[in-house]
Write a protein that holds these residues in place. Structure first.
Motif, PDB file in Angstrom:
ATOM      1  N   ALA A   1       0.857  -1.267   0.009  1.00 35.44           N
ATOM      2  CA  ALA A   1       0.044   0.150   0.044  1.00 35.44           C
ATOM      3  C   ALA A   1       0.926   1.297   0.134  1.00 35.44           C
ATOM      4  O   ALA A   1       0.382   2.083  -0.596  1.00 35.44           O
ATOM      5  CB  ALA A   1      -0.972   0.029   1.193  1.00 35.44           C
ATOM      6  N   VAL A   2       2.200   1.260   0.477  1.00 37.60           N
ATOM      7  CA  VAL A   2       2.758   2.389   0.584  1.00 37.60           C
ATOM      8  C   VAL A   2       3.849   2.445  -0.675  1.00 37.60           C
ATOM      9  O   VAL A   2       4.480   3.569  -0.494  1.00 37.60           O
ATOM     10  CB  VAL A   2       3.624   2.566   2.022  1.00 37.60           C
ATOM     11  N   GLN A   3       3.640   1.821  -1.332  1.00 35.18           N
ATOM     12  CA  GLN A   3       4.519   1.767  -2.737  1.00 35.18           C
ATOM     13  C   GLN A   3       4.002   2.898  -3.423  1.00 35.18           C
ATOM     14  O   GLN A   3       2.951   3.165  -3.431  1.00 35.18           O
ATOM     15  CB  GLN A   3       4.449   0.282  -3.686  1.00 35.18           C
ATOM     16  N   PRO A   4       4.921   3.476  -4.293  1.00 31.91           N
ATOM     17  CA  PRO A   4       4.301   4.695  -4.950  1.00 31.91           C
ATOM     18  C   PRO A   4       3.294   4.337  -6.060  1.00 31.91           C
ATOM     19  O   PRO A   4       3.273   3.293  -6.663  1.00 31.91           O
ATOM     20  CB  PRO A   4       5.578   4.879  -6.018  1.00 31.91           C
ATOM     21  N   SER A   5       2.406   5.334  -6.197  1.00 36.05           N
ATOM     22  CA  SER A   5       1.221   4.836  -7.300  1.00 36.05           C
ATOM     23  C   SER A   5       1.468   5.403  -8.491  1.00 36.05           C
ATOM     24  O   SER A   5       0.574   5.632  -9.360  1.00 36.05           O
ATOM     25  CB  SER A   5       0.099   5.943  -6.639  1.00 36.05           C
ATOM     26  N   GLU A   6       2.697   5.684  -8.813  1.00 33.03           N
ATOM     27  CA  GLU A   6       3.049   6.174 -10.277  1.00 33.03           C
ATOM     28  C   GLU A   6       4.377   6.048 -10.550  1.00 33.03           C
ATOM     29  O   GLU A   6       5.330   5.491  -9.586  1.00 33.03           O
ATOM     30  CB  GLU A   6       2.640   7.828 -10.411  1.00 33.03           C
ATOM     31  N   TYR A   7       4.620   5.917 -11.808  1.00 34.36           N
ATOM     32  CA  TYR A   7       6.100   5.600 -12.089  1.00 34.36           C
ATOM     33  C   TYR A   7       6.316   6.250 -13.447  1.00 34.36           C
ATOM     34  O   TYR A   7       5.368   6.570 -14.277  1.00 34.36           O
ATOM     35  CB  TYR A   7       6.308   4.105 -12.290  1.00 34.36           C
ATOM     36  N   ASP A   8       7.592   6.341 -13.707  1.00 31.63           N
ATOM     37  CA  ASP A   8       8.078   7.049 -15.098  1.00 31.63           C
ATOM     38  C   ASP A   8       9.519   6.608 -15.178  1.00 31.63           C
ATOM     39  O   ASP A   8      10.292   7.027 -14.431  1.00 31.63           O
ATOM     40  CB  ASP A   8       8.049   8.469 -15.151  1.00 31.63           C
ATOM     41  N   PHE A   9       9.809   5.613 -16.109  1.00 28.16           N
ATOM     42  CA  PHE A   9      11.129   5.224 -16.521  1.00 28.16           C
ATOM     43  C   PHE A   9      11.302   5.112 -17.878  1.00 28.16           C
ATOM     44  O   PHE A   9      10.252   5.075 -18.791  1.00 28.16           O
ATOM     45  CB  PHE A   9      11.470   3.982 -15.878  1.00 28.16           C
ATOM     46  N   ALA A  10      12.737   5.261 -18.427  1.00 31.22           N
ATOM     47  CA  ALA A  10      12.882   4.957 -19.787  1.00 31.22           C
ATOM     48  C   ALA A  10      14.316   4.361 -19.900  1.00 31.22           C
ATOM     49  O   ALA A  10      15.012   4.322 -19.102  1.00 31.22           O
ATOM     50  CB  ALA A  10      13.093   6.157 -20.518  1.00 31.22           C
ATOM     51  N   ARG A  11      14.320   3.456 -20.862  1.00 33.76           N
ATOM     52  CA  ARG A  11      15.762   2.881 -21.469  1.00 33.76           C
ATOM     53  C   ARG A  11      16.332   3.436 -22.602  1.00 33.76           C
ATOM     54  O   ARG A  11      15.354   3.744 -23.550  1.00 33.76           O
ATOM     55  CB  ARG A  11      15.719   1.528 -21.226  1.00 33.76           C
ATOM     56  N   SER A  12      17.447   3.566 -22.825  1.00 34.29           N
ATOM     57  CA  SER A  12      17.816   4.101 -24.232  1.00 34.29           C
ATOM     58  C   SER A  12      19.121   3.243 -24.679  1.00 34.29           C
ATOM     59  O   SER A  12      19.849   2.602 -24.027  1.00 34.29           O
ATOM     60  CB  SER A  12      18.656   5.695 -23.759  1.00 34.29           C
ATOM     61  N   ARG A  13      19.287   3.368 -25.988  1.00 33.54           N
ATOM     62  CA  ARG A  13      20.164   2.725 -26.782  1.00 33.54           C
ATOM     63  C   ARG A  13      20.473   3.513 -28.015  1.00 33.54           C
ATOM     64  O   ARG A  13      19.595   3.871 -28.589  1.00 33.54           O
ATOM     65  CB  ARG A  13      20.038   1.184 -26.912  1.00 33.54           C
ATOM     66  N   THR A  14      21.936   3.547 -28.050  1.00 35.06           N
ATOM     67  CA  THR A  14      22.378   4.268 -29.359  1.00 35.06           C
ATOM     68  C   THR A  14      22.506   3.113 -30.545  1.00 35.06           C
ATOM     69  O   THR A  14      23.214   2.172 -30.147  1.00 35.06           O
ATOM     70  CB  THR A  14      23.652   4.930 -29.260  1.00 35.06           C
TER      71      THR A  14
END
Length: 179
Positions: free
Chosen positions: A23-36
């Motif tokens: 229940a106390v875990q974040p209710s939102e997320y935003d992450f990205a991965r990149s590769r050239t």
């Protein structure tokens, strides 16, 4: 009988503790991965924009042999869509924004696991293209928070899959560039 009572109390404490932790875990997320990737943005963009081409590099298709994809009337550009069913879960994806050779945005619906937005950016870098693939969501359902909590967070749960997708996209792009 006394031992059974203690075992049940311990089990109850574990369940309550897990519930509170989730229940106390974040209710939102935003992450990205990149590769050239050593390929023009146009080649990469076209392999991501066209949902039928996506099946060639999609990491979830590779991971889940039970996946069954149904394409919408349109398979690329804004309004394009597809849905999937599999043993791991069902969902839909719809392209919401498209800036040719620069960026894409998709809305995903994972049913009871919630909704998310996936986004792509294609930026020139050296002689190739830096491809960034991200996902974000708000108001994450409890079940998704639980799976995230036991998997090391949202990025820990999905980041390696995104990395694999970028590696596979790189492989497909190299074949296209050589043709």
């Amino acid at each position: 009988m006394k031992i059974l009572k203690y075992v049940l109390l311990l089990l109850l404490a574990v369940v309550v503790g897990l519930g509170i932790y989730t229940a106390v875990q974040p209710s939102e997320y935003d992450f990205a991965r990149s590769r050239t990737i050593d390929a023009p943005a146009q080649v990469l963009y076209e392999n991501v924009d066209d949902y039928k081409k996506r099946a060639l590099w999609d990491p979830w298709v590779e991971r889940d042999p039970s996946i069954n994809i149904t394409y919408g009337e349109k398979v690329k550009g804004p309004g394009a869509s597809y849905s999937w069913t599999s043993d791991e879960g069902d969902g839909t994806i719809t392209r919401t924004e498209s800036v040719p050779h620069e960026s894409l945005s998709d809305e995903l619906d994972f049913g009871s696991m919630g909704k998310a937005t996936a986004y792509w950016k294609f930026e020139p870098e050296g002689g190739g293209t830096k491809v960034s693939w991200g996902m974000k969501a708000q108001n994450v359902p409890f079940a998704m928070k639980f799976f995230s909590a036991i998997s090391g967070g949202y990025e820990g749960m999905m980041g390696p899959v995104f990395d694999r997708g970028l590696v596979r996209l790189d492989s497909i792009a190299q074949i296209v560039v050589k043709e």
